[in-house]
Design a protein around this motif. Structure first.
Motif, PDB file in Angstrom:
ATOM      1  N   ILE A 103     -12.605 -35.777   9.446  1.00  0.00           N
ATOM      2  CA  ILE A 103     -13.703 -36.084  10.365  1.00  0.00           C
ATOM      3  C   ILE A 103     -14.923 -36.524   9.566  1.00  0.00           C
ATOM      4  CG2 ILE A 103     -15.291 -35.136  12.095  1.00  0.00           C
ATOM      5  CD1 ILE A 103     -13.129 -33.160  12.895  1.00  0.00           C
ATOM      6  N   LEU A 104     -15.617 -37.529  10.088  1.00  0.00           N
ATOM      7  CA  LEU A 104     -16.894 -37.963   9.530  1.00  0.00           C
ATOM      8  C   LEU A 104     -17.985 -37.711  10.558  1.00  0.00           C
ATOM      9  CD1 LEU A 104     -18.526 -39.538   7.317  1.00  0.00           C
ATOM     10  CD2 LEU A 104     -18.063 -41.603   8.661  1.00  0.00           C
ATOM     11  N   ALA A 159     -24.468 -38.795   1.198  1.00  0.00           N
ATOM     12  CA  ALA A 159     -25.574 -39.613   1.704  1.00  0.00           C
ATOM     13  C   ALA A 159     -25.020 -40.823   2.451  1.00  0.00           C
ATOM     14  CB  ALA A 159     -26.457 -40.074   0.550  1.00  0.00           C
ATOM     15  N   LEU A 160     -25.618 -41.110   3.601  1.00  0.00           N
ATOM     16  CA  LEU A 160     -25.238 -42.311   4.346  1.00  0.00           C
ATOM     17  C   LEU A 160     -26.435 -42.798   5.149  1.00  0.00           C
ATOM     18  CD1 LEU A 160     -23.291 -44.442   5.265  1.00  0.00           C
ATOM     19  CD2 LEU A 160     -22.407 -42.861   6.997  1.00  0.00           C
ATOM     20  N   GLU A 166     -23.384 -50.505   0.627  1.00  0.00           N
ATOM     21  CA  GLU A 166     -22.908 -49.750  -0.534  1.00  0.00           C
ATOM     22  C   GLU A 166     -22.671 -48.281  -0.202  1.00  0.00           C
ATOM     23  OE1 GLU A 166     -27.452 -49.958  -0.822  1.00  0.00           O
ATOM     24  OE2 GLU A 166     -25.798 -51.262  -0.216  1.00  0.00           O
ATOM     25  N   GLU A 167     -23.514 -47.705   0.659  1.00  0.00           N
ATOM     26  CA  GLU A 167     -23.333 -46.305   1.031  1.00  0.00           C
ATOM     27  C   GLU A 167     -22.175 -46.144   2.009  1.00  0.00           C
ATOM     28  OE1 GLU A 167     -26.870 -44.201   2.150  1.00  0.00           O
ATOM     29  OE2 GLU A 167     -28.028 -44.992   0.465  1.00  0.00           O
ATOM     30  N   MET A 168     -22.009 -47.097   2.916  1.00  0.00           N
ATOM     31  CA  MET A 168     -20.870 -47.043   3.835  1.00  0.00           C
ATOM     32  C   MET A 168     -19.564 -47.151   3.060  1.00  0.00           C
ATOM     33  SD  MET A 168     -22.094 -49.125   7.261  1.00  0.00           S
ATOM     34  CE  MET A 168     -22.336 -50.709   6.455  1.00  0.00           C
ATOM     35  N   VAL A 171     -18.761 -43.859   1.272  1.00  0.00           N
ATOM     36  CA  VAL A 171     -18.237 -42.838   2.186  1.00  0.00           C
ATOM     37  C   VAL A 171     -16.835 -43.210   2.638  1.00  0.00           C
ATOM     38  CG1 VAL A 171     -18.544 -41.824   4.482  1.00  0.00           C
ATOM     39  CG2 VAL A 171     -20.492 -42.002   2.929  1.00  0.00           C
ATOM     40  N   GLY A 172     -16.601 -44.505   2.829  1.00  0.00           N
ATOM     41  CA  GLY A 172     -15.281 -44.981   3.238  1.00  0.00           C
ATOM     42  C   GLY A 172     -15.057 -44.909   4.733  1.00  0.00           C
ATOM     43  N   ARG A 173     -13.875 -45.344   5.143  1.00  0.00           N
ATOM     44  CA  ARG A 173     -13.542 -45.355   6.569  1.00  0.00           C
ATOM     45  C   ARG A 173     -12.235 -44.632   6.853  1.00  0.00           C
ATOM     46  NH1 ARG A 173     -13.148 -51.086   5.447  1.00  0.00           N
ATOM     47  NH2 ARG A 173     -14.850 -51.563   6.877  1.00  0.00           N
TER      48      ARG A 173
END
Length: 262
Positions: A103-104, A159-160, A166-168, A171-173
């Motif tokens: 979960i994100l 951090a997002l 770059e931050e997305m 964090v990845g998907r």
């Protein structure tokens, strides 16, 4: 499809009814600036304790939508036929056997929803927010680590800043479910939030975003008008009015337009 109820532009409902802890020395804030809220999670017979630092800003406080989200998670049962439970179950059933639900959480604030989700669902949860908010989220994650670990869950802090590529990408998907509460607030963040949702949801699979939201202003309709150009938006839960608000918290499910749900 969902609709957004009208509300006046001056209505705001932060939660400020929490107990004062006079003995907390973990922060440089004055004692009266530190508050704690306790949540008893009946489904796992455990208690989560969340530290708030109200004097540091809105991101350090608990909000009504987060409380509703925690209650819904605590009452979750895969055999339930309500729309919220069905949305969670849909995510759970996509997980390969032997792997934990991933979960994100966007705009985690104090981290309470992500921590509760991890404790209740035994999930690996990544809680995210702006960099200056993360130390308090980490504090809350560490304090509740034993509760989360009982069911094999884990909470990770990252951090997002919405819309920052770059931050997305960092964090990845690779998540099974995306969650958030009271994230539609500042109108200058509508577009960055939509860009973040496009990055997370418009790839492979039928991942969804569950968002708990307390309607406050008419301008919020602008967010929903924009987001519906990209996503199917369904209402999956609605609270009734409370003594502090004439509108109740609602929960929406965002998904690809071609998504099909049982």
């Amino acid at each position: 499809m969902t609709t957004v109820a009208d509300s006046s532009d001056d209505e705001i409902n932060p939660v400020t009814m929490l107990l004062l802890d006079q003995n907390d020395d973990a922060s440089e804030q004055k004692p009266e600036a530190v508050q704690h809220q306790t949540y008893h999670l009946n489904s796992v017979n455990s208690t989560v304790v969340i530290r708030q630092l109200p004097s540091q800003g809105l991101s350090f406080q608990l909000w009504p939508a987060a409380t509703t989200f925690v209650k819904l998670l605590d009452s979750y049962n895969p055999s339930n036929i309500d729309s919220f439970s069905a949305a969670v179950t849909n995510a759970v059933t996509t997980v390969n056997r032997g792997k934990r639900l991933r979960i994100l959480e966007l705009g985690s604030g104090t981290g309470v929803v992500g921590i509760a989700a991890s404790a209740i669902l035994g999930a690996d949860v990544t809680v995210t927010d702006l960099p200056h908010v993360l130390p308090n989220i980490k504090f809350n994650a560490d304090v509740n680590a034993s509760v989360v670990g009982t069911r094999g869950g884990g909470v990770h802090v990252a951090a997002l800043s919405w819309g920052k590529v770059e931050e997305m990408e960092a964090v990845g998907r690779e998540y099974d479910l995306v969650i958030g509460s009271d994230v539609v607030y500042h109108d200058n963040l509508y577009e960055p939030l939509i860009e973040t949702l496009k990055f997370l949801l418009l790839g492979d699979g039928e991942k969804v975003f569950l968002m708990a939201h307390l309607r406050r202003w008419k301008k919020e309709s602008g967010f929903f008008k924009k987001v519906k150009k990209w996503f199917r938006v369904d209402l999956v839960h609605e609270d009734g009015p409370s003594c502090s608000s004439r509108t109740g918290v609602v929960v929406y499910r965002f998904a690809r337009k071609d998504a099909v749900f049982r």
